[in-house]
Scaffold this motif. Structure first.
Motif, PDB file in Angstrom:
ATOM      1  N   ALA A 149       7.701  31.117  16.417  1.00  0.00           N
ATOM      2  CA  ALA A 149       7.202  32.447  16.774  1.00  0.00           C
ATOM      3  C   ALA A 149       6.163  32.919  15.767  1.00  0.00           C
ATOM      4  O   ALA A 149       6.357  32.788  14.556  1.00  0.00           O
ATOM      5  N   PRO A 150       5.050  33.463  16.243  1.00  0.00           N
ATOM      6  CA  PRO A 150       4.036  33.956  15.309  1.00  0.00           C
ATOM      7  C   PRO A 150       4.539  35.171  14.539  1.00  0.00           C
ATOM      8  O   PRO A 150       5.397  35.919  15.010  1.00  0.00           O
ATOM      9  N   VAL A 151       4.005  35.349  13.357  1.00  0.00           N
ATOM     10  CA  VAL A 151       4.340  36.520  12.552  1.00  0.00           C
ATOM     11  C   VAL A 151       3.587  37.712  13.128  1.00  0.00           C
ATOM     12  O   VAL A 151       2.356  37.723  13.167  1.00  0.00           O
ATOM     13  N   ARG A 152       4.328  38.690  13.609  1.00  0.00           N
ATOM     14  CA  ARG A 152       3.729  39.874  14.200  1.00  0.00           C
ATOM     15  C   ARG A 152       4.516  41.101  13.766  1.00  0.00           C
ATOM     16  O   ARG A 152       5.728  41.029  13.519  1.00  0.00           O
ATOM     17  N   ASN A 153       3.828  42.239  13.703  1.00  0.00           N
ATOM     18  CA  ASN A 153       4.439  43.523  13.392  1.00  0.00           C
ATOM     19  C   ASN A 153       4.377  44.381  14.646  1.00  0.00           C
ATOM     20  O   ASN A 153       3.273  44.719  15.101  1.00  0.00           O
ATOM     21  N   PRO A 154       5.516  44.743  15.243  1.00  0.00           N
ATOM     22  CA  PRO A 154       5.478  45.494  16.500  1.00  0.00           C
ATOM     23  C   PRO A 154       4.913  46.900  16.345  1.00  0.00           C
ATOM     24  O   PRO A 154       4.551  47.528  17.341  1.00  0.00           O
ATOM     25  N   GLU A 155       4.814  47.378  15.111  1.00  0.00           N
ATOM     26  CA  GLU A 155       4.236  48.707  14.883  1.00  0.00           C
ATOM     27  C   GLU A 155       2.715  48.689  14.971  1.00  0.00           C
ATOM     28  O   GLU A 155       2.104  49.698  15.362  1.00  0.00           O
ATOM     29  N   THR A 156       2.091  47.559  14.624  1.00  0.00           N
ATOM     30  CA  THR A 156       0.636  47.547  14.470  1.00  0.00           C
ATOM     31  C   THR A 156      -0.084  46.493  15.295  1.00  0.00           C
ATOM     32  O   THR A 156      -1.277  46.652  15.568  1.00  0.00           O
ATOM     33  N   ASP A 157       0.577  45.430  15.687  1.00  0.00           N
ATOM     34  CA  ASP A 157      -0.109  44.328  16.358  1.00  0.00           C
ATOM     35  C   ASP A 157      -0.075  44.485  17.872  1.00  0.00           C
ATOM     36  O   ASP A 157       0.938  44.903  18.446  1.00  0.00           O
ATOM     37  N   ALA A 158      -1.189  44.132  18.518  1.00  0.00           N
ATOM     38  CA  ALA A 158      -1.227  44.107  19.970  1.00  0.00           C
ATOM     39  C   ALA A 158      -0.381  42.942  20.475  1.00  0.00           C
ATOM     40  O   ALA A 158      -0.478  41.824  19.956  1.00  0.00           O
ATOM     41  N   LEU A 159       0.454  43.212  21.461  1.00  0.00           N
ATOM     42  CA  LEU A 159       1.367  42.200  21.984  1.00  0.00           C
ATOM     43  C   LEU A 159       1.106  42.033  23.482  1.00  0.00           C
ATOM     44  O   LEU A 159       1.247  42.958  24.254  1.00  0.00           O
ATOM     45  N   GLY A 160       0.714  40.853  23.869  1.00  0.00           N
ATOM     46  CA  GLY A 160       0.413  40.583  25.269  1.00  0.00           C
ATOM     47  C   GLY A 160       0.249  39.090  25.462  1.00  0.00           C
ATOM     48  O   GLY A 160       0.778  38.284  24.682  1.00  0.00           O
ATOM     49  N   GLU A 161      -0.532  38.704  26.467  1.00  0.00           N
ATOM     50  CA  GLU A 161      -0.683  37.283  26.760  1.00  0.00           C
ATOM     51  C   GLU A 161      -1.363  36.526  25.626  1.00  0.00           C
ATOM     52  O   GLU A 161      -1.192  35.313  25.497  1.00  0.00           O
ATOM     53  N   GLU A 162      -2.140  37.226  24.788  1.00  0.00           N
ATOM     54  CA  GLU A 162      -2.784  36.548  23.664  1.00  0.00           C
ATOM     55  C   GLU A 162      -1.757  35.981  22.679  1.00  0.00           C
ATOM     56  O   GLU A 162      -2.056  35.078  21.903  1.00  0.00           O
ATOM     57  N   TYR A 163      -0.536  36.518  22.732  1.00  0.00           N
ATOM     58  CA  TYR A 163       0.559  36.008  21.901  1.00  0.00           C
ATOM     59  C   TYR A 163       0.809  34.522  22.196  1.00  0.00           C
ATOM     60  O   TYR A 163       1.218  33.760  21.316  1.00  0.00           O
ATOM     61  N   LEU A 164       0.558  34.114  23.456  1.00  0.00           N
ATOM     62  CA  LEU A 164       0.826  32.742  23.882  1.00  0.00           C
ATOM     63  C   LEU A 164      -0.272  31.763  23.472  1.00  0.00           C
ATOM     64  O   LEU A 164      -0.047  30.545  23.484  1.00  0.00           O
TER      65      LEU A 164
END
Length: 282
Positions: A53-68
């Motif tokens: 899983a990529p390192v992401r911060n749900p407060e600041t990072d955009a989360l969508g299909e680019e995650y894949l």
């Protein structure tokens, strides 16, 4: 090709073989079985790669299909054919979507096998956050646990709150409390920060899954269902407001959700599906 960086090689069978992909968020010490435990019983003649899983911060990072995209790019760069995509729990969402996108790229649709698949919603994120807190009872005080649990309840009760906002709120509450607790337990600043960031990445993983539609991929899937009433299709079938989920096949096993990936009979059934013998099973 160099070793993958956004996939963990669970089983290596040479650079020219097909790949089976597995979507999960494994962490050290969890009580659920993982794909590393399932792998020996599959008797694969190809590689098995598991998501990192990529390192992401749900407060600041955009989360969508680019995650894949990192996962898809590394598979494409390998030049290898994806034979099947597996998914566990919330990872089944990623499995369904990855399978669809890979089918478009390689021209042939990989098999899809998902284990207690979950459509991620606020109750799912709430449950998983509770498990995170439950795994930290040796470092969190009863007061800290009560504060985090209370915050989660308050956020969940907000009318219309979206999973992504819920996950961000949970992490915002957890970050200072978790950091202080881990430092108090004797961990150095860097390691404490890594563990707290891991929780943020897990919340991001769940929030991203909540925004994806795996149903087209699941329509071709073999679903492995446990006996746990609050997991997978068992939960979805008894939850008001969730439309019926269409799948190609379902195999039920009288084992708990946490034991699906470590149960020999499950491995035998999945091995049969991957080998093209769908009539074999439970």
């Amino acid at each position: 090709m160099p070793s993958p960086t956004v996939w963990n090689v669970v089983l290596d069978a040479g650079a020219d073989t097909d790949i089976v992909l597995a979507a999960d968020f494994p962490v050290t010490g969890r009580n659920e079985g993982g794909f590393a435990e399932l792998a020996p019983g599959l008797h694969l003649d190809c590689a098995l790669w598991q998501t990192v899983a990529p390192v992401r911060n749900p407060e600041t990072d955009a989360l969508g299909e680019e995650y894949l995209e990192p996962w898809l790019s590394e598979v494409a760069a390998s030049g290898r054919t994806v034979r099947a995509v597996l998914g566990y729990c919330a990872g089944s969402v990623f499995a369904g979507v990855l399978a669809q996108k890979i089918a478009e790229r390689q021209g042939t649709a990989p098999l899809v096998v998902v284990f207690d698949p979950e459509l991620v919603d606020v109750p799912t994120v709430h449950l998983q956050f509770g498990r995170v807190i439950g795994n930290m009872t040796t470092v969190l005080t009863p007061e800290e646990i009560a504060e985090l649990s209370g915050t989660a309840e308050q956020l969940a009760a907000k009318p219309g709150i979206a999973p992504v906002d819920f996950a961000a709120g949970l992490y915002a509450a957890f970050r200072p409390i978790g950091t202080a607790a881990l430092r108090r337990a004797g961990l150095d600043e860097d390691y404490a920060g890594e563990l707290v960031t891991l929780v943020g990445s897990f919340m991001s993983y769940l929030a991203t899954a909540a925004g994806l539609d795996p149903r087209p991929g699941w329509q071709r899937a073999t679903v492995i269902t446990s006996a746990s009433e609050r997991s997978g299709l068992n939960r979805m079938r008894t939850t008001p407001g969730i439309a019926p989920v269409e799948v190609a096949d379902e195999r039920r096993f009288e084992v708990e959700h946490r034991d699906l990936l470590r149960t020999p009979a499950v491995a035998d059934a999945v091995a049969a599906v991957l080998a093209g013998r769908p009539e074999a099973g439970a």
